[in-house]
Design a protein around this motif. Structure first.
Motif, mmCIF file in Angstrom:
data_model
loop_
_atom_site.group_PDB
_atom_site.id
_atom_site.type_symbol
_atom_site.label_atom_id
_atom_site.label_comp_id
_atom_site.label_asym_id
_atom_site.label_seq_id
_atom_site.Cartn_x
_atom_site.Cartn_y
_atom_site.Cartn_z
ATOM 1 N N GLN A 1 30.021 -61.888 8.340
ATOM 2 C CA GLN A 1 29.185 -60.934 8.059
ATOM 3 C C GLN A 1 29.140 -59.599 7.794
ATOM 4 O O GLN A 1 28.381 -59.196 6.785
ATOM 5 N N LYS A 2 30.326 -58.892 8.569
ATOM 6 C CA LYS A 2 30.352 -58.076 8.738
ATOM 7 C C LYS A 2 31.120 -57.862 6.994
ATOM 8 O O LYS A 2 30.837 -56.248 6.513
ATOM 9 N N ALA A 3 31.899 -58.113 6.642
ATOM 10 C CA ALA A 3 32.612 -58.214 5.344
ATOM 11 C C ALA A 3 31.371 -58.216 4.468
ATOM 12 O O ALA A 3 31.517 -57.488 3.468
ATOM 13 N N GLN A 4 30.927 -59.292 4.126
ATOM 14 C CA GLN A 4 29.187 -59.403 3.372
ATOM 15 C C GLN A 4 28.226 -58.370 3.734
ATOM 16 O O GLN A 4 28.162 -57.707 2.541
ATOM 17 N N MET A 5 28.105 -57.475 4.310
ATOM 18 C CA MET A 5 28.034 -55.538 4.778
ATOM 19 C C MET A 5 28.620 -55.345 3.433
ATOM 20 O O MET A 5 27.690 -54.499 2.970
ATOM 21 N N VAL A 6 29.399 -54.934 3.772
ATOM 22 C CA VAL A 6 30.422 -53.876 3.010
ATOM 23 C C VAL A 6 30.119 -54.191 1.365
ATOM 24 O O VAL A 6 30.163 -53.456 0.747
ATOM 25 N N ARG A 7 30.577 -55.500 1.322
ATOM 26 C CA ARG A 7 29.782 -55.868 0.007
ATOM 27 C C ARG A 7 29.017 -55.719 -1.146
ATOM 28 O O ARG A 7 28.624 -55.536 -1.588
ATOM 29 N N LEU A 8 27.990 -56.188 0.110
ATOM 30 C CA LEU A 8 26.281 -55.378 -0.372
ATOM 31 C C LEU A 8 26.238 -54.062 -0.686
ATOM 32 O O LEU A 8 25.701 -53.415 -1.484
ATOM 33 N N VAL A 9 26.230 -53.411 0.198
ATOM 34 C CA VAL A 9 27.219 -51.555 -0.167
ATOM 35 C C VAL A 9 27.369 -52.410 -1.585
ATOM 36 O O VAL A 9 26.682 -51.040 -1.873
ATOM 37 N N ARG A 10 29.526 -52.253 -1.095
ATOM 38 C CA ARG A 10 29.646 -51.455 -2.607
ATOM 39 C C ARG A 10 29.235 -52.017 -3.800
ATOM 40 O O ARG A 10 29.039 -51.470 -4.821
ATOM 41 N N THR A 11 28.716 -53.484 -3.703
ATOM 42 C CA THR A 11 27.985 -53.867 -5.161
ATOM 43 C C THR A 11 26.632 -53.470 -5.548
ATOM 44 O O THR A 11 26.504 -53.798 -6.610
ATOM 45 N N SER A 12 26.247 -52.949 -4.462
ATOM 46 C CA SER A 12 24.034 -52.850 -4.853
ATOM 47 C C SER A 12 24.182 -51.413 -4.569
ATOM 48 O O SER A 12 22.933 -51.399 -5.753
ATOM 49 N N VAL A 13 24.621 -50.594 -3.925
ATOM 50 C CA VAL A 13 24.592 -49.292 -4.162
ATOM 51 C C VAL A 13 24.849 -48.959 -5.250
ATOM 52 O O VAL A 13 26.493 -48.593 -6.076
ATOM 53 N N THR A 14 24.050 -47.801 -6.260
ATOM 54 C CA THR A 14 24.372 -46.839 -7.637
ATOM 55 C C THR A 14 23.621 -45.159 -6.716
ATOM 56 O O THR A 14 22.749 -45.173 -6.458
ATOM 57 N N PRO A 15 25.158 -44.270 -7.451
ATOM 58 C CA PRO A 15 26.014 -44.474 -7.899
ATOM 59 C C PRO A 15 27.584 -45.466 -6.068
ATOM 60 O O PRO A 15 27.089 -45.410 -5.379
ATOM 61 N N THR A 16 27.686 -46.024 -6.794
ATOM 62 C CA THR A 16 29.388 -47.395 -5.524
ATOM 63 C C THR A 16 29.193 -45.871 -5.293
ATOM 64 O O THR A 16 30.174 -45.498 -4.919
ATOM 65 N N PRO A 17 29.103 -46.225 -3.855
ATOM 66 C CA PRO A 17 29.812 -45.287 -2.519
ATOM 67 C C PRO A 17 31.245 -45.679 -2.661
ATOM 68 O O PRO A 17 31.567 -47.051 -2.440
ATOM 69 N N VAL A 18 32.276 -44.869 -1.438
ATOM 70 C CA VAL A 18 33.347 -45.102 -1.008
ATOM 71 C C VAL A 18 33.262 -45.907 0.380
ATOM 72 O O VAL A 18 32.760 -45.223 0.748
ATOM 73 N N THR A 19 33.479 -46.849 0.225
ATOM 74 C CA THR A 19 33.045 -47.524 1.855
ATOM 75 C C THR A 19 33.880 -47.585 2.932
ATOM 76 O O THR A 19 35.758 -47.821 2.473
ATOM 77 N N LEU A 20 34.197 -47.192 4.086
ATOM 78 C CA LEU A 20 35.361 -47.332 5.081
ATOM 79 C C LEU A 20 35.011 -48.396 6.323
ATOM 80 O O LEU A 20 33.370 -48.462 6.589
ATOM 81 N N ALA A 21 35.498 -48.834 6.764
ATOM 82 C CA ALA A 21 35.714 -50.109 7.995
ATOM 83 C C ALA A 21 36.836 -49.139 8.712
ATOM 84 O O ALA A 21 38.065 -49.402 8.520
ATOM 85 N N VAL A 22 36.060 -49.563 9.756
ATOM 86 C CA VAL A 22 36.974 -49.543 10.846
ATOM 87 C C VAL A 22 37.143 -49.711 12.059
ATOM 88 O O VAL A 22 35.055 -50.926 12.433
ATOM 89 N N GLY A 23 37.841 -51.375 12.476
ATOM 90 C CA GLY A 23 37.408 -52.182 13.749
ATOM 91 C C GLY A 23 39.072 -51.622 14.773
ATOM 92 O O GLY A 23 40.122 -51.641 14.640
ATOM 93 N N ASP A 24 38.738 -52.712 15.535
ATOM 94 C CA ASP A 24 39.737 -53.100 16.587
ATOM 95 C C ASP A 24 40.118 -54.194 16.793
ATOM 96 O O ASP A 24 40.902 -54.576 18.261
ATOM 97 N N GLY A 25 39.804 -54.851 16.083
ATOM 98 C CA GLY A 25 40.879 -56.681 16.225
ATOM 99 C C GLY A 25 40.806 -56.965 14.959
ATOM 100 O O GLY A 25 40.334 -57.324 14.102
ATOM 101 N N ALA A 26 40.575 -58.568 15.633
ATOM 102 C CA ALA A 26 40.722 -59.874 13.941
ATOM 103 C C ALA A 26 40.012 -60.103 13.619
ATOM 104 O O ALA A 26 40.236 -60.363 12.506
ATOM 105 N N ASN A 27 38.891 -60.007 14.531
ATOM 106 C CA ASN A 27 37.660 -59.996 13.934
ATOM 107 C C ASN A 27 36.923 -59.425 12.894
ATOM 108 O O ASN A 27 36.157 -59.197 12.610
ATOM 109 N N ASP A 28 38.292 -58.406 12.362
ATOM 110 C CA ASP A 28 37.384 -57.069 12.316
ATOM 111 C C ASP A 28 37.966 -56.960 10.555
ATOM 112 O O ASP A 28 38.292 -56.225 9.263
ATOM 113 N N VAL A 29 39.042 -58.079 10.307
ATOM 114 C CA VAL A 29 39.835 -58.017 9.966
ATOM 115 C C VAL A 29 39.209 -58.417 8.358
ATOM 116 O O VAL A 29 39.233 -57.429 6.870
#
Length: 88
Positions: free
Chosen positions: A46-74
């Motif tokens: 779901q974390k990856a899905q949210m990033v993908r949704l922003v990258r593919t649906s927002v115009t102009p295409t934003p630069v996305t940043l993801a910060v994580g502290d564990g394997a579940n964030d990869v």
């Protein structure tokens, strides 16, 4: 509310229901009007899905940043254009 900062909190279960109802576009429309969107109790996919949704649906295409502290964030970090892993 015009001119007032708004925050949105969404749970993993709510995201599941949004996707099941094919309401991602409506969710995104609401989210882009918010100052901050906080997702809690979400799965790695779901974390990856949210990033993908922003990258593919927002115009102009934003630069996305993801910060994580564990394997579940990869998956989220790999989906973003800029990924930061915190150790320690």
């Amino acid at each position: 509310r015009e001119g007032k900062p708004v925050a949105l909190l969404v749970t993993g279960q709510a995201l599941e229901e949004l996707c099941a109802a094919s309401a991602e576009a409506e969710f995104l429309q609401l989210a882009v009007d918010c100052r901050v969107v906080i997702a809690c109790r979400v799965s790695p996919s779901q974390k990856a899905q949210m990033v993908r949704l922003v990258r593919t649906s927002v115009t102009p295409t934003p630069v996305t940043l993801a910060v994580g502290d564990g394997a579940n964030d990869v998956p989220m970090i790999q989906e973003a254009q800029v990924g930061v892993g915190i150790s320690g």
